[in-house]
Design a protein around this motif. Structure first.
Motif, PDB file in Angstrom:
ATOM      1  N   GLY A 461       0.807  -1.212   0.000  1.00 12.00           N
ATOM      2  CA  GLY A 461       0.000   0.000   0.000  1.00 12.00           C
ATOM      3  C   GLY A 461       0.834   1.252   0.000  1.00 12.00           C
ATOM      4  O   GLY A 461       2.056   1.211   0.165  1.00 12.00           O
ATOM      5  N   LYS A 462       0.141   2.361  -0.210  1.00 14.00           N
ATOM      6  CA  LYS A 462       0.792   3.656  -0.282  1.00 14.00           C
ATOM      7  C   LYS A 462       0.194   4.580   0.771  1.00 14.00           C
ATOM      8  O   LYS A 462      -1.037   4.665   0.886  1.00 14.00           O
ATOM      9  CB  LYS A 462       0.521   4.238  -1.681  1.00 14.00           C
ATOM     10  CG  LYS A 462       1.654   5.024  -2.190  1.00 14.00           C
ATOM     11  CD  LYS A 462       1.450   5.377  -3.625  1.00 14.00           C
ATOM     12  CE  LYS A 462       2.426   6.505  -3.886  1.00 14.00           C
ATOM     13  NZ  LYS A 462       2.460   6.973  -5.191  1.00 14.00           N
ATOM     14  N   TYR A 463       1.072   5.246   1.505  1.00 14.46           N
ATOM     15  CA  TYR A 463       0.616   6.167   2.550  1.00 14.46           C
ATOM     16  C   TYR A 463      -0.092   7.366   1.921  1.00 14.46           C
ATOM     17  O   TYR A 463       0.426   7.968   0.982  1.00 14.46           O
ATOM     18  CB  TYR A 463       1.834   6.619   3.367  1.00 14.46           C
ATOM     19  CG  TYR A 463       1.610   7.823   4.222  1.00 14.46           C
ATOM     20  CD1 TYR A 463       0.567   7.844   5.161  1.00 14.46           C
ATOM     21  CD2 TYR A 463       2.432   8.938   4.122  1.00 14.46           C
ATOM     22  CE1 TYR A 463       0.358   8.951   5.959  1.00 14.46           C
ATOM     23  CE2 TYR A 463       2.230  10.060   4.921  1.00 14.46           C
ATOM     24  CZ  TYR A 463       1.183  10.057   5.829  1.00 14.46           C
ATOM     25  OH  TYR A 463       0.987  11.160   6.613  1.00 14.46           O
ATOM     26  N   LEU A 464      -1.259   7.680   2.449  1.00 14.68           N
ATOM     27  CA  LEU A 464      -1.989   8.840   1.939  1.00 14.68           C
ATOM     28  C   LEU A 464      -1.812   9.981   2.913  1.00 14.68           C
ATOM     29  O   LEU A 464      -2.270   9.903   4.051  1.00 14.68           O
ATOM     30  CB  LEU A 464      -3.482   8.522   1.824  1.00 14.68           C
ATOM     31  CG  LEU A 464      -3.873   7.459   0.820  1.00 14.68           C
ATOM     32  CD1 LEU A 464      -5.365   7.235   0.889  1.00 14.68           C
ATOM     33  CD2 LEU A 464      -3.471   7.866  -0.590  1.00 14.68           C
ATOM     34  N   GLU A 465      -1.138  11.012   2.463  1.00 14.69           N
ATOM     35  CA  GLU A 465      -0.925  12.135   3.380  1.00 14.69           C
ATOM     36  C   GLU A 465      -2.241  12.805   3.714  1.00 14.69           C
ATOM     37  O   GLU A 465      -3.162  12.807   2.916  1.00 14.69           O
ATOM     38  CB  GLU A 465       0.034  13.129   2.748  1.00 14.69           C
ATOM     39  CG  GLU A 465       1.458  12.617   2.854  1.00 14.69           C
ATOM     40  CD  GLU A 465       2.436  13.498   2.158  1.00 14.69           C
ATOM     41  OE1 GLU A 465       2.424  14.712   2.423  1.00 14.69           O
ATOM     42  OE2 GLU A 465       3.207  12.964   1.352  1.00 14.69           O
ATOM     43  N   GLU A 466      -2.308  13.343   4.941  1.00 13.82           N
ATOM     44  CA  GLU A 466      -3.528  14.014   5.389  1.00 13.82           C
ATOM     45  C   GLU A 466      -3.950  15.043   4.352  1.00 13.82           C
ATOM     46  O   GLU A 466      -3.103  15.764   3.803  1.00 13.82           O
ATOM     47  CB  GLU A 466      -3.279  14.789   6.692  1.00 13.82           C
ATOM     48  CG  GLU A 466      -2.710  13.976   7.805  1.00 13.82           C
ATOM     49  CD  GLU A 466      -3.752  13.382   8.710  1.00 13.82           C
ATOM     50  OE1 GLU A 466      -4.802  14.007   8.870  1.00 13.82           O
ATOM     51  OE2 GLU A 466      -3.491  12.288   9.239  1.00 13.82           O
ATOM     52  N   GLY A 467      -5.219  15.123   4.085  1.00 12.37           N
ATOM     53  CA  GLY A 467      -5.722  16.165   3.197  1.00 12.37           C
ATOM     54  C   GLY A 467      -5.634  15.817   1.724  1.00 12.37           C
ATOM     55  O   GLY A 467      -6.189  16.517   0.894  1.00 12.37           O
ATOM     56  N   VAL A 468      -4.939  14.711   1.394  1.00  8.78           N
ATOM     57  CA  VAL A 468      -4.836  14.334  -0.016  1.00  8.78           C
ATOM     58  C   VAL A 468      -6.107  13.586  -0.410  1.00  8.78           C
ATOM     59  O   VAL A 468      -6.558  12.708   0.318  1.00  8.78           O
ATOM     60  CB  VAL A 468      -3.588  13.453  -0.240  1.00  8.78           C
ATOM     61  CG1 VAL A 468      -3.575  12.879  -1.656  1.00  8.78           C
ATOM     62  CG2 VAL A 468      -2.326  14.236   0.032  1.00  8.78           C
TER      63      VAL A 468
END
Ligand code: 5AD
Ligand code: SF4
Length: 470
Positions: A461-468
């Motif tokens: 998986g890929k980390y989703l930065e806050e607000g993205v």
């Protein structure tokens, strides 16, 4: 010298727990020296090793992963199956060689193998270079034994205990997720299992001590606790409380994630299910060993439930606990298991579609009732059964992982991935392993991750930065 004794280990006469609080400090007699510690087996052993490290470091030692530079070598052993034991005996060969060149090295055996009389016989006769053997009930004797001027092999093993030891100075492996013992021992006596002999009778820690430990872990920044017991359902029976009460109190501490292992299907109460469903910080994940799908075999195993009762419980959990993941343990080739019995096991796997399963070939444990049962099935047949079972189990764990593909899940990031240092790893609430692309500053956080690939045993998986936007 105290030697293990199976008759003593079987006894379940006393009911009075003795709560013992450790306060001793030991001199730093080993400053500048290093220890090498190897752990075999279950989470209980992994956590005991944190207590062992606590002692070794209290004596002034530092950890090393290079056995050649160690002054003290500790093997924290497992007795559950023969192969666990073979691994330890194999490793002892290396220790013998090291000791020949460096006679000052101290070799210590701890854990469940210490509690097996036949192992101790073997160590006394054939492994005289082992310096210290300490049992599972008296781990607190380890520092005293290490401080002794050793003139002979020291074997200190007790086969049963009323003690509940508090106050170990754990040196924990993680600063994010912690193990918390809630009880010791097992009284279930499944006929194949050595644990009730190696770990003694069921003894619960006091509820307030467990809560205090969880609160203190939370203050130290821990995000997750896993409550440990051979059968957590039995928690509190000996002291007038229950696992559901404990679980609710732990949930109220507000620690972010709570897990528990292992649950027996026999006395998993509705109260327990309700508490798990009620609190968001109790993770929707249950390890619920079935062992076999055949009622005939379950009876011979002394498991106290039928296939139908297991299915009823399983379905109730799925219905009442939103999004719950359930994994299991299965043994093939138990004495007398016929093709029809095995088909029943496959049938239960089809019906439950487990998120994952640990599968084993029955291993005869000296001293258990199953070791005396007639077993006519060839090892080749058992291996074929295991292979068929694994194919089915893997199919369903893959299927359950595929459901998460392209979804966004919450993952507690525990550290860098061992296989690929550019990646991090962590677990979903449902205990699925995820290898995550992201920067190291998210270690120790619960973050949103978009799943990009799903395999049988892990997810990418890929980390989703806050607000993205997703
Ligand atoms: N042989 C094979 N597997 C065993 N287990 C326990 N004892 C044995 C044995 N003698 C398995 C059970 C248990 C898991 C921890 O190990 O499935 O749930
Ligand atoms: Fe062994 Fe059964 Fe106790 Fe689990 S519940 S530790 S399998 S005796």
């Amino acid at each position: 010298m105290h030697l293990p004794n199976l008759d003593e280990a079987k006894k379940r006469t006393s009911k009075n727990n003795i709560y013992k609080n450790l306060t001793e400090n030991y001199p730093k007699a080993y400053v500048g020296k290093k220890y090498f510690l190897r752990t075999y087996g279950c989470q209980m052993n992994v956590h005991d090793s944190e207590a062992i490290r606590g002692y070794l470091e209290m004596l002034g030692m530092e950890n090393t992963t290079n056995i050649e530079e160690a002054t003290v070598i500790v093997l924290n052993t497992c007795a559950i199956r023969e192969n666990a034991r073979d691994k330890v005996i194999g490793f002892l060969g290396k220790c013998k060689y090291l000791k020949k060149n460096h006679p000052d090295i101290k070799i210590v055996i701890a854990g469940c193998m210490s509690e097996q009389p036949d192992v101790i016989d073997d160590i006394m006769k054939n492994h005289k270079y082992v310096d210290i053997v300490v049992g599972t009930h008296n781990l607190d004797d380890l520092p005293k034994l290490l401080l002794k001027d050793l003139k002979k092999q020291e074997i200190e093993v007790f086969s049963n205990s009323d003690e509940v030891i508090e106050g170990f100075n754990y040196v924990r492996d993680s600063k994010i997720a912690a193990w918390v013992n809630i009880m010791f021992g097992c009284d279930k006596f499944c006929t194949y299992c050595i644990v009730p002999y190696t770990r003694g009778r069921e003894r619960s820690r006091k509820l307030e001590n467990i809560i205090e430990e969880v609160k203190s872990l939370k203050r130290d920044g821990y995000k997750e606790v896993t409550l440990l017991g051979q059968n957590v359902n039995a928690y509190g029976k000996d002291i007038g409380t229950s696992f559901s009460t404990l679980l609710e109190e732990v949930a109220k501490t507000g620690i972010e994630r709570i897990r528990f292992v292992t649950s027996h299907p026999w006395n998993f109460t509705d109260e327990m299910i309700n508490v798990i469903a009620k609190y968001k910080n109790i993770m929707p994940y249950i390890h619920l060993p079935i062992q076999s799908g055949s009622n005939n075999i379950l009876k011979k195993m002394n498991r106290r439930y039928t296939k139908e009762e297991y299915l009823e419980l399983f379905n109730k959990m799925k219905k009442k606990i939103p999004n719950v993941a359930i994994t299991t343990d299965i043994i093939v080739g138990f004495p007398g298991e016929s093709d029809e019995d095995f088909e029943e096991t496959l049938d239960v796997v089809e019906k439950c579609q487990f998120d994952g399963a640990y599968t084993f070939i029955f291993s005869k444990r000296e001293g258990t009732p199953a070791a005396l049962m007639k077993d006519n099935t060839s090892i080749a047949t058992k291996e074929k059964r295991l292979q068929r079972l694994n194919e089915l189990v893997n199919y369903y764990s893959n299927k359950s992982n595929q459901k998460l593909l392209h979804k966004v899940v919450e993952v507690l990031i525990l550290g860098e991935s061992e296989k690929d240092s550019k990646k991090l790893y962590g677990y979903t609430d449902t205990m699925k392993l995820v290898n995550v692309e992201g920067s190291k500053d998210i270690i120790g956080k619960i973050v949103k991750v978009k799943i990009t690939d799903a395999k049988s045993f892990s997810l990418d998986g890929k980390y989703l930065e806050e607000g993205v936007e997703v």
